[in-house]
Design a protein around this motif. Structure first.
Motif, short mmCIF file in Angstrom:
data_model
loop_
_atom_site.label_atom_id
_atom_site.label_comp_id
_atom_site.label_asym_id
_atom_site.label_seq_id
_atom_site.Cartn_x
_atom_site.Cartn_y
_atom_site.Cartn_z
N GLU A 179 0.86 -1.18 0.00
CA GLU A 179 0.00 0.00 0.00
C GLU A 179 0.89 1.23 0.00
O GLU A 179 1.94 1.25 0.64
N GLU A 180 0.49 2.26 -0.73
CA GLU A 180 1.30 3.47 -0.79
C GLU A 180 0.39 4.68 -0.96
O GLU A 180 -0.70 4.58 -1.51
N TYR A 181 0.85 5.82 -0.46
CA TYR A 181 0.11 7.05 -0.67
C TYR A 181 1.10 8.17 -0.96
O TYR A 181 2.27 8.11 -0.59
N TYR A 182 0.61 9.19 -1.65
CA TYR A 182 1.47 10.30 -2.07
C TYR A 182 1.53 11.33 -0.97
O TYR A 182 0.50 11.86 -0.53
N ASP A 183 2.73 11.61 -0.51
CA ASP A 183 2.92 12.60 0.55
C ASP A 183 3.36 13.92 -0.09
O ASP A 183 4.41 14.00 -0.74
N TRP A 184 2.55 14.95 0.08
CA TRP A 184 2.79 16.22 -0.61
C TRP A 184 4.03 16.94 -0.09
O TRP A 184 4.58 17.80 -0.79
N PHE A 185 4.45 16.65 1.12
CA PHE A 185 5.61 17.35 1.66
C PHE A 185 6.91 16.62 1.34
O PHE A 185 7.99 17.16 1.55
N THR A 190 4.80 7.07 0.03
CA THR A 190 5.16 6.50 1.33
C THR A 190 4.46 5.17 1.46
O THR A 190 3.27 5.05 1.15
N VAL A 191 5.18 4.15 1.89
CA VAL A 191 4.64 2.80 2.03
C VAL A 191 4.44 2.50 3.51
O VAL A 191 5.41 2.37 4.25
N PRO A 192 3.18 2.41 3.98
CA PRO A 192 2.94 2.12 5.39
C PRO A 192 3.01 0.64 5.74
O PRO A 192 3.09 0.29 6.91
N GLY A 193 2.93 -0.25 4.76
CA GLY A 193 2.99 -1.67 5.07
C GLY A 193 2.64 -2.54 3.88
O GLY A 193 2.24 -2.05 2.82
N ILE A 194 2.80 -3.87 4.07
CA ILE A 194 2.53 -4.81 2.97
C ILE A 194 1.49 -5.86 3.35
O ILE A 194 1.01 -6.58 2.47
N ASP A 195 1.12 -5.95 4.61
CA ASP A 195 0.21 -7.02 5.03
C ASP A 195 -1.22 -6.79 4.56
O ASP A 195 -1.86 -7.69 3.99
N ALA A 350 -8.80 10.62 5.46
CA ALA A 350 -9.48 10.32 4.19
C ALA A 350 -8.76 9.22 3.43
O ALA A 350 -9.38 8.42 2.74
N LEU A 351 -7.43 9.18 3.57
CA LEU A 351 -6.66 8.12 2.92
C LEU A 351 -6.77 6.81 3.68
O LEU A 351 -6.46 5.75 3.14
N GLY A 352 -7.16 6.87 4.96
CA GLY A 352 -7.27 5.66 5.76
C GLY A 352 -5.91 5.08 6.11
O GLY A 352 -5.76 3.87 6.21
N MET A 353 -4.91 5.95 6.30
CA MET A 353 -3.55 5.49 6.50
C MET A 353 -3.10 5.69 7.95
O MET A 353 -3.47 6.65 8.60
N ALA A 354 -2.30 4.76 8.43
CA ALA A 354 -1.59 4.97 9.69
C ALA A 354 -0.42 5.90 9.41
O ALA A 354 0.29 5.74 8.42
N VAL A 355 -0.20 6.89 10.27
CA VAL A 355 0.83 7.89 10.03
C VAL A 355 2.18 7.37 10.51
O VAL A 355 2.35 7.09 11.70
N PRO A 356 3.17 7.22 9.62
CA PRO A 356 4.50 6.81 10.06
C PRO A 356 5.08 7.84 11.03
O PRO A 356 4.80 9.04 10.90
#
Length: 404
Positions: A179-185, A190-195, A350-356
């Motif tokens: 899973e990955e999401y685009y970090d504007w900064f 950014t990849v939060p995990g693979i499970d 909104a992305l449903g992501m855990a913040v690293p």
């Protein structure tokens, strides 16, 4: 509390936040940093190869180069089929009819809220940096490039990304799902995990009307964010194929911040409007990026991201400089921190992501920097304003330089 004390505390927060972000750097990158127990190997270790099917054993990782030193993420899904069959199985759809889960079935399947959150997946071609995997057969070892890539989601939003590698004899296809999401900064994914993406992929074959056997095997894979388990899919028929996505989104933190913003608006309208505008900019950039990417699929995502990044990098401090003089320094500080903080929280929720952790402390540092800008501008204190703008520029420059 005196303004000088607050400014010093905020600048200290910027420094500590950026330093901590550098310390945690790599937590959201594709390749987790090696540890003493997980050194990066210089060559493919014979003992790390696993049997799958056919004549070729698999090195269950991907690599940035044709060397084990470039190891990134672990292979987490195996299809007992060639690449063409595997791709058709993932891409094609079924007419799955989901119903609300009865109470007695909840323990064995999913709860009612998850079923209601069902979203149909839309796999499409993905293009990204090359990653390699390695197999070893009767005639020796060979490095493989991706046979195909697929993604579900928007490049400038959040998506599941698959890289597939077909064994030379076509006996199996190894898939790395993350899973990955685009970090504007950071202007990168950014990849939060693979499970979770591996589970979602196997769910497509468990819950869909697909003639396939799905199981999990413990292969003892170490490193690359693997827990040692691999999902195994054996395709028996391609008559009807499809998939579903179960994902629960939580926005509790965003709702709480919204309530707090409304309370402050009653006391300091100008500062509250400034905060609301900052939140709208952060969320608006994400929405605009995904919308433009969808509307113009032929345009490279990075061409879209460039101008939108300037909206954040230049537009956010410019907005504070323009609007902060209409508020008291303390109110301007509160409006900026709550508003921009709400924008960050809403974006992640909104992305449903855990913040690293590295991104969390980096965002805190940026909040502190912009807070100093707001106080300096509201109080007409040029040295404080200059210090805040400098901290903001440094906070943006470090991730672009890949320091954090």
């Amino acid at each position: 509390m005196k303004r000088t004390t607050i400014v010093v505390a905020l600048l200290v927060a910027v420094g500590v936040g950026l330093a901590a972000s550098g310390f945690f750097a790599g937590a959201g990158d594709e390749a987790p940093p090696p540890t003493a127990e997980d050194p990066a190997p210089s060559e493919v270790d014979e003992g790390s190869l696993i049997e799958v099917a056919g004549d070729y054993r698999l090195w269950p990782y991907t690599s940035r180069s044709t060397s084990a030193e470039g190891r990134t993420l672990a292979i987490n899904v195996l299809f007992h089929a060639d690449a063409e069959t595997t791709r058709r199985a993932i891409e094609r759809r079924s007419g799955t009819d989901w119903e609300e889960t009865e109470e007695g079935e909840a323990a064995a399947t999913a709860d009612t809220e998850q079923v209601r959150a069902l979203v149909e997946r839309d796999w499409a071609d993905a293009h990204s940096s090359d990653r390699y995997s390695y197999v070893e057969g009767p005639d020796g070892g060979v490095w493989l490039r991706e046979t195909f890539e697929l993604h579900d989601g928007a490049y400038l939003g959040v998506r599941d990304h698959l890289r597939a590698y077909e064994s030379p004899d076509g006996a199996y296809t190894a898939v790395q799902a993350h899973e990955e999401y685009y970090d504007w900064f950071r202007l990168r994914h950014t990849v939060p995990g693979i499970d979770d993406p591996a589970v979602r992929l196997e769910d497509e074959f468990i819950h869909g009307r697909v003639d396939a056997a799905v199981s999990r095997e413990y292969r003892g894979v170490e490193g690359g964010w693997s827990d040692g388990w691999v999902s195994v899919v054996e395709l028996a028929s391609l008559a009807v194929l499809g998939g579903t996505l179960l994902r629960r989104r939580t926005r509790t933190a965003a709702v709480e911040l919204a309530h707090r913003s409304r309370r402050e608006a009653a006391r300091h309208v100008d500062a509250a409007l400034l905060g609301a505008a900052l939140a709208a900019v952060i969320v608006g950039v994400r929405v605009a990026g995904v919308a433009l990417e969808t509307a113009y699929p032929g345009v490279g995502p990075k061409l879209i991201a460039g101008p939108l990044y300037l909206v954040i990098a230049v537009g956010v401090p410019a907005l504070v400089v323009a609007r902060a003089p209409e508020s008291e320094p303390s109110a301007a500080l509160l409006g900026v921190v709550v508003g921009l903080g709400a924008g960050f929280v809403i974006d992640f929720a909104a992305l449903g992501m855990a913040v690293p952790p590295d991104l969390l402390v980096h965002r805190v540092a940026l909040l502190a920097a912009l807070g100093v800008v707001a106080m300096g501008r509201a109080a007409a204190d040029r040295p404080v304003l200059a210090a805040g703008l400098t901290a903001w520029v440094v906070g943006l420059a470090l991730p672009l330089a890949d320091v954090i």
